[in-house]
Enzyme design. Structure first.
Site, PDB file in Angstrom:
ATOM      1  N   TYR A 289      46.304  42.741  28.497  1.00 51.84           N
ATOM      2  CA  TYR A 289      45.870  43.337  29.862  1.00 51.84           C
ATOM      3  C   TYR A 289      47.066  44.423  29.957  1.00 51.84           C
ATOM      4  CZ  TYR A 289      45.124  44.556  34.663  1.00 51.84           C
ATOM      5  OH  TYR A 289      45.407  45.636  36.056  1.00 51.84           O
TER       6      TYR A 289
ATOM      7  N   LYS B 224      46.590  48.546  29.488  1.00 53.99           N
ATOM      8  CA  LYS B 224      47.066  49.372  30.809  1.00 53.99           C
ATOM      9  C   LYS B 224      48.273  50.701  30.085  1.00 53.99           C
ATOM     10  CE  LYS B 224      44.131  48.380  33.502  1.00 53.99           C
ATOM     11  NZ  LYS B 224      42.927  49.064  34.458  1.00 53.99           N
TER      12      LYS B 224
ATOM     13  N   THR C  34      41.834  41.346  45.380  1.00 54.61           N
ATOM     14  CA  THR C  34      40.646  41.428  44.754  1.00 54.61           C
ATOM     15  C   THR C  34      40.330  39.810  44.564  1.00 54.61           C
ATOM     16  OG1 THR C  34      40.975  41.875  42.675  1.00 54.61           O
ATOM     17  CG2 THR C  34      40.874  43.691  44.805  1.00 54.61           C
TER      18      THR C  34
HETATM   19  N1  LIG Z   1      43.814  43.387  41.463  1.00 54.46           N
HETATM   20  C1  LIG Z   1      44.553  44.304  41.600  1.00 54.46           C
HETATM   21  O1  LIG Z   1      45.204  43.790  42.032  1.00 54.46           O
HETATM   22  C2  LIG Z   1      45.132  45.539  40.533  1.00 54.46           C
HETATM   23  C3  LIG Z   1      46.085  46.096  40.402  1.00 54.46           C
HETATM   24  C4  LIG Z   1      46.539  47.268  39.424  1.00 54.46           C
HETATM   25  C5  LIG Z   1      44.635  47.238  38.714  1.00 54.46           C
HETATM   26  N2  LIG Z   1      44.151  47.338  38.916  1.00 54.46           N
HETATM   27  C6  LIG Z   1      42.394  47.152  38.633  1.00 54.46           C
HETATM   28  O2  LIG Z   1      41.977  48.028  39.654  1.00 54.46           O
HETATM   29  C7  LIG Z   1      40.683  48.056  38.936  1.00 54.46           C
HETATM   30  C8  LIG Z   1      39.587  47.589  39.461  1.00 54.46           C
HETATM   31  O3  LIG Z   1      40.298  45.676  39.519  1.00 54.46           O
HETATM   32  P1  LIG Z   1      39.260  45.221  40.621  1.00 54.46           P
HETATM   33  O4  LIG Z   1      41.223  44.556  40.921  1.00 54.46           O
HETATM   34  O5  LIG Z   1      38.911  45.521  41.688  1.00 54.46           O
HETATM   35  O6  LIG Z   1      38.815  44.625  40.031  1.00 54.46           O
HETATM   36  P2  LIG Z   1      37.430  43.354  40.456  1.00 54.46           P
HETATM   37  O7  LIG Z   1      37.457  42.723  42.002  1.00 54.46           O
HETATM   38  O8  LIG Z   1      37.449  42.221  39.816  1.00 54.46           O
HETATM   39  O9  LIG Z   1      36.478  44.786  40.086  1.00 54.46           O
HETATM   40  C9  LIG Z   1      35.443  44.660  38.734  1.00 54.46           C
HETATM   41  C10 LIG Z   1      34.466  45.798  38.925  1.00 54.46           C
HETATM   42  O10 LIG Z   1      34.570  45.934  37.220  1.00 54.46           O
HETATM   43  C11 LIG Z   1      33.206  45.707  36.652  1.00 54.46           C
HETATM   44  N3  LIG Z   1      33.546  46.097  35.509  1.00 54.46           N
HETATM   45  C12 LIG Z   1      34.712  44.337  34.894  1.00 54.46           C
HETATM   46  N4  LIG Z   1      33.960  45.254  33.751  1.00 54.46           N
HETATM   47  C13 LIG Z   1      33.483  45.665  33.510  1.00 54.46           C
HETATM   48  C14 LIG Z   1      32.824  46.222  32.815  1.00 54.46           C
HETATM   49  N5  LIG Z   1      33.133  45.332  30.670  1.00 54.46           N
HETATM   50  N6  LIG Z   1      31.568  47.052  32.024  1.00 54.46           N
HETATM   51  C15 LIG Z   1      31.198  47.790  33.587  1.00 54.46           C
HETATM   52  N7  LIG Z   1      31.468  47.002  34.782  1.00 54.46           N
HETATM   53  C16 LIG Z   1      32.918  46.505  34.672  1.00 54.46           C
HETATM   54  C17 LIG Z   1      33.060  44.290  37.554  1.00 54.46           C
HETATM   55  O11 LIG Z   1      31.444  44.112  37.801  1.00 54.46           O
HETATM   56  P3  LIG Z   1      30.991  43.097  36.702  1.00 54.46           P
HETATM   57  O12 LIG Z   1      31.518  42.232  36.189  1.00 54.46           O
HETATM   58  O13 LIG Z   1      29.896  42.420  37.165  1.00 54.46           O
HETATM   59  O14 LIG Z   1      30.468  44.134  35.355  1.00 54.46           O
HETATM   60  C18 LIG Z   1      33.916  44.947  39.314  1.00 54.46           C
HETATM   61  O15 LIG Z   1      32.583  45.644  39.646  1.00 54.46           O
HETATM   62  C19 LIG Z   1      40.666  47.611  37.287  1.00 54.46           C
HETATM   63  O16 LIG Z   1      40.736  48.452  36.347  1.00 54.46           O
HETATM   64  C20 LIG Z   1      41.718  46.465  37.365  1.00 54.46           C
HETATM   65  O17 LIG Z   1      42.862  46.428  36.322  1.00 54.46           O
HETATM   66  C21 LIG Z   1      44.054  46.261  39.724  1.00 54.46           C
END
Ligand SMILES: NC(=O)c1ccc[n+]([C@@H]2O[C@H](COP(=O)([O-])OP(=O)(O)OC[C@H]3O[C@@H](n4cnc5c(N)ncnc54)[C@H](OP(=O)(O)O)[C@@H]3O)[C@@H](O)[C@H]2O)c1
Length: 231
Positions: free
Chosen positions: A149, A153, A184
């Site tokens: 991961y 990134k 999330t």
């Molecule tokens: N939460 C954290 O702590 C955190 C911290 C730093 C960065 N981030 C980044 O923020 C972004 C969003 O994360 P989140 O925490 O909001 O995650 P989340 O709640 O799991 O949501 C992820 C979203 O992306 C979609 N998705 C996943 N794989 C996909 C694919 N192959 N094609 C199309 N859509 C896809 C999911 O829907 P489906 O599963 O239906 O496809 C969902 O809508 C990510 O890039 C993550 O790496 C998160």
């Protein structure tokens, strides 16, 4: 004004969709699970009846160009593109399952790379637009269970930095967002009653603010951490 958001059915992507919708933008959304995506779309449409919302399910690890073509077929001006879709598969380089790096890079990097390339010619012609790339603290800092991961990134950060440099002369802004822990689904049943980690709306608010500056100003990097620092 139009905003395209990947991974908008939940989490940070949905929070970003909500703040742009509240400010009158039309939304163009995707994620893999059609049921969850349509549910999010309906919820937003009920809350914000005056805007247009279109959504279609794509697996961006394989269909990023197809989603881009679907956007181009909408014949809209692309004001904001948020490359947010991503998946956190915890692991370590030394023992994560074979293929983890490939799937993490496909989902977290190739998705943004191919979608952006598909949309860029139209944006470059118009000499306007703003691209947000959701990176992570894991884009510049190694940590336990980061593994593939974190590697993906770091690559997303490389994509973002190159794009920023390339797009300067085309009037297209490029912003990297580096959040630390955000509540999330990625965090499962984490008890955040003491606000130890950030909320998705926090990330959305700062992205929206960065999108509202004059044409001559580009926020290049947004680094966000929980008030008490990383976990
Ligand atoms: N939460 C954290 O702590 C955190 C911290 C730093 C960065 N981030 C980044 O923020 C972004 C969003 O994360 P989140 O925490 O909001 O995650 P989340 O709640 O799991 O949501 C992820 C979203 O992306 C979609 N998705 C996943 N794989 C996909 C694919 N192959 N094609 C199309 N859509 C896809 C999911 O829907 P489906 O599963 O239906 O496809 C969902 O809508 C990510 O890039 C993550 O790496 C998160």
């Amino acid at each position: 004004m139009n905003v395209i958001i990947t991974g908008a059915s939940k989490g940070i992507g949905k929070a970003i969709a909500t703040i742009f919708a509240a400010n009158g933008y039309d939304l163009f959304l995707c994620s893999r699970n059609e049921v969850a995506l349509y549910k999010a779309m309906e919820e937003l449409q009920t809350r914000f009846p005056s805007i247009t919302i279109k959504a279609k399910a794509f697996d961006l690890s394989k269909q990023a160009k197809e989603f881009g073509q679907w956007i181009l077929a909408q014949d809209i001006e692309i004001d904001v593109l948020v490359n947010n879709a991503g998946l956190f598969e915890p692991g370590s380089v030394y023992n994560e399952p074979e293929g983890t790096l490939e799937s993490q890079v496909q989902t977290n990097v190739y998705s943004a790379y191919h979608l952006t390339r598909t949309l860029l010619q139209a944006m470059m012609k118009r000499k306007a637009g703003h691209i947000f790339n959701i990176c992570s603290i894991a884009s510049f800092q190694a940590y336990k269970n980061g593994g593939a991961y974190s590697i993906s990134k770091f690559a997303m950060d490389g994509f973002n930095k190159n794009l920023r440099e390339e797009m300067k002369e085309y009037g297209i802004k490029v912003t990297a967002v580096y959040p630390g822990a955000v509540l999330t689904d990625s965090w499962g049943d984490y008890d955040n009653s003491k606000h130890r980690i950030m909320e998705a709306a926090d990330v959305a608010k700062i992205i929206f603010a960065a999108s509202q500056l004059s044409a001559g100003a580009c926020v290049e990097e947004i680094v966000m951490r929980p008030q008490l620092g990383d976990l």
